[in-house]
Scaffold this motif. Structure first.
Motif, PDB file in Angstrom:
ATOM      1  N   LYS A 340      21.774 -24.151  -0.496  1.00 39.73           N
ATOM      2  CA  LYS A 340      22.988 -24.928  -0.739  1.00 39.73           C
ATOM      3  C   LYS A 340      24.001 -24.122  -1.553  1.00 39.73           C
ATOM      4  O   LYS A 340      25.202 -24.120  -1.236  1.00 39.73           O
ATOM      5  N   VAL A 341      23.535 -23.429  -2.589  1.00 44.38           N
ATOM      6  CA  VAL A 341      24.438 -22.614  -3.403  1.00 44.38           C
ATOM      7  C   VAL A 341      25.163 -21.591  -2.531  1.00 44.38           C
ATOM      8  O   VAL A 341      26.383 -21.405  -2.645  1.00 44.38           O
ATOM      9  N   VAL A 342      24.432 -20.938  -1.645  1.00 44.67           N
ATOM     10  CA  VAL A 342      25.025 -19.912  -0.775  1.00 44.67           C
ATOM     11  C   VAL A 342      25.996 -20.536   0.219  1.00 44.67           C
ATOM     12  O   VAL A 342      27.107 -20.013   0.433  1.00 44.67           O
ATOM     13  N   GLU A 343      25.628 -21.656   0.825  1.00 46.74           N
ATOM     14  CA  GLU A 343      26.507 -22.301   1.802  1.00 46.74           C
ATOM     15  C   GLU A 343      27.791 -22.791   1.142  1.00 46.74           C
ATOM     16  O   GLU A 343      28.883 -22.665   1.713  1.00 46.74           O
ATOM     17  N   ILE A 344      27.685 -23.353  -0.058  1.00 49.85           N
ATOM     18  CA  ILE A 344      28.885 -23.792  -0.779  1.00 49.85           C
ATOM     19  C   ILE A 344      29.750 -22.589  -1.141  1.00 49.85           C
ATOM     20  O   ILE A 344      30.983 -22.642  -1.038  1.00 49.85           O
ATOM     21  N   THR A 345      29.123 -21.494  -1.540  1.00 50.05           N
ATOM     22  CA  THR A 345      29.887 -20.288  -1.874  1.00 50.05           C
ATOM     23  C   THR A 345      30.640 -19.766  -0.661  1.00 50.05           C
ATOM     24  O   THR A 345      31.806 -19.363  -0.760  1.00 50.05           O
ATOM     25  N   LYS A 346      29.995 -19.785   0.489  1.00 53.00           N
ATOM     26  CA  LYS A 346      30.681 -19.348   1.716  1.00 53.00           C
ATOM     27  C   LYS A 346      31.845 -20.276   2.049  1.00 53.00           C
ATOM     28  O   LYS A 346      32.952 -19.813   2.367  1.00 53.00           O
ATOM     29  N   ALA A 347      31.597 -21.582   2.002  1.00 59.41           N
ATOM     30  CA  ALA A 347      32.656 -22.545   2.318  1.00 59.41           C
ATOM     31  C   ALA A 347      33.826 -22.392   1.357  1.00 59.41           C
ATOM     32  O   ALA A 347      35.004 -22.433   1.763  1.00 59.41           O
ATOM     33  N   SER A 348      33.521 -22.200   0.076  1.00 61.21           N
ATOM     34  CA  SER A 348      34.588 -22.115  -0.922  1.00 61.21           C
ATOM     35  C   SER A 348      35.328 -20.777  -0.858  1.00 61.21           C
ATOM     36  O   SER A 348      36.512 -20.711  -1.208  1.00 61.21           O
ATOM     37  N   PHE A 349      34.647 -19.718  -0.435  1.00 62.93           N
ATOM     38  CA  PHE A 349      35.376 -18.468  -0.196  1.00 62.93           C
ATOM     39  C   PHE A 349      36.428 -18.682   0.887  1.00 62.93           C
ATOM     40  O   PHE A 349      37.562 -18.202   0.768  1.00 62.93           O
ATOM     41  N   LEU A 350      36.061 -19.410   1.922  1.00 59.35           N
ATOM     42  CA  LEU A 350      37.034 -19.710   2.980  1.00 59.35           C
ATOM     43  C   LEU A 350      38.185 -20.560   2.437  1.00 59.35           C
ATOM     44  O   LEU A 350      39.348 -20.358   2.811  1.00 59.35           O
ATOM     45  N   ASN A 351      37.881 -21.500   1.530  1.00 55.80           N
ATOM     46  CA  ASN A 351      38.942 -22.261   0.857  1.00 55.80           C
ATOM     47  C   ASN A 351      39.857 -21.317   0.087  1.00 55.80           C
ATOM     48  O   ASN A 351      41.091 -21.419   0.164  1.00 55.80           O
TER      49      ASN A 351
END
Length: 361
Positions: A340-351
């Motif tokens: 989850k930490v990694v997926e959120i980090t990826k999503a937020s990098f795109l943000n």
């Protein structure tokens, strides 16, 4: 460095030359193979976009390493103004230096500040505003020295900024506790700090200069009342040029064990594009997240996003809800959902990429 002094082997010329020739043969073969692959694969490398290069750099081992350091007992719970927090700040500075990210102000990554409060028998919040501090200093008062850690990735538009931030302080130590005395703060908020660091590295890995300046911010004193982010905004001379703020506070736990992909996604309601970005990116990049979208007319509560929202700056805030270890000594790294930490980090990098590069939102 430990060196072995015994058991040396001496080779004569007749032994060295054939070995050297063999090594050279393998080296030349490897270089030719690399050149061939590089020539044939040029179009594939060119096809990978800058944002994809950045996204590819985000990984679990980095998240585990960052959280593992910050949430270690040796940092004594990272209480603002205490030694553990200063060690954490020094670590973050070294990470920014290693990533090739320059300080925001001058030649120092630190933004030092003082906070004051009434003598502890009296009720009163910690204050960072100069007028409040001046009044408190007329009385018996408490004082803490803290420091934000700030870096910047320069953009094409030198007069526009976006900020990506998370607080790195936590609750410290309680010597009166019977057993575990250290509030390690793995989820709160070493997890959020790991996301900000990986986003900073991802921008560097992309190889592309963003449209806007990207400020990488690690706030001190959040647990004592959003002190670091408040101080930053009080002394920032380009507040009106800040186009967006991306915040992280607790992104690593499962509030609902049966829903491991759950994440709360707060964003400023007047900017619906912020919500649509995540919806689109989850589909485009097959991210394993199931967000609870919570548009908020003025997100002035909860975390450091409040310091920006009061200035009507659009915000995004990732949060995975409370859990039984919230503000407890049991908030340890081994309880985090690393995927989850990694997926959120990826999503937020795109943000962050969109905040930095979209012409309007």
């Amino acid at each position: 460095m430990l060196r072995e002094e015994t058991g040396r082997i001496s080779l004569g010329d007749s032994q060295v030359l054939p070995i050297f020739a063999l090594i050279m043969k393998k080296t030349v073969t490897s270089l030719l193979l690399a050149w061939t692959i590089g020539s044939c694969g040029t179009s594939l490398l060119q096809a990978q976009t800058a944002v994809e290069k950045g996204l590819q750099s985000i990984n679990r081992p980095s998240a585990e390493a960052i959280v593992g350091f910050l949430a270690d007992d040796a940092l004594q719970g990272r209480e603002a103004g205490m030694n553990g927090s200063r060690v954490a700040a020094r670590y973050l500075v070294s990470c920014l230096q290693e990533a090739g990210i320059s300080p925001l102000y001058g030649d120092s990554y630190y933004q030092p500040f003082e906070a004051c409060a009434k003598e502890r028998q009296q009720k009163g919040r910690w204050q960072v505003h100069p007028d409040s501090i001046a009044q408190l200093k007329q009385l018996t008062h408490r004082s803490l020295r803290m420091a934000n850690v700030l870096g910047m990735i320069p953009g094409e538009r030198t007069d526009e900024y976006v900020v990506v931030g998370a607080h790195f302080d936590h609750l410290g130590i309680d010597e009166t506790l019977a057993d575990d005395k250290i509030y390690n703060g793995a989820d709160d908020n070493a997890s959020g700090v790991s996301a900000v660091l990986q986003i900073a590295r991802a921008f560097q890995a992309s190889g592309k200069k963003p449209l806007r300046n990207v400020i990488i911010a690690f706030w001190d004193g959040e647990e004592k009342g959003l002190l670091g982010s408040q101080y930053f905004m009080q002394h920032c001379d380009f507040v009106k040029e800040i186009k967006g703020y991306l915040n992280f506070d607790m992104i690593g736990r499962n509030h609902f064990p049966e829903q491991p992909e759950h994440v709360v996604y707060f964003y400023t309601e007047a900017h619906p594009a912020l919500g649509q970005w995540l919806k689109d990116d989850i589909v485009r990049y097959k991210l394993k997240l199931k967000p609870d979208y919570r548009p908020w007319d003025r997100p002035v509560g909860g975390s450091d996003n409040a310091s920006f929202a009061v200035h009507d700056i659009p915000i995004i805030w990732y949060h995975t809800d409370g859990h039984p270890d919230y503000h407890q000594p049991s908030d340890h790294a081994d309880k985090l959902n690393w995927e989850k930490v990694v997926e959120i980090t990826k999503a937020s990098f795109l943000n962050a990429w969109n905040l930095a590069n979209e012409k309007s939102y």
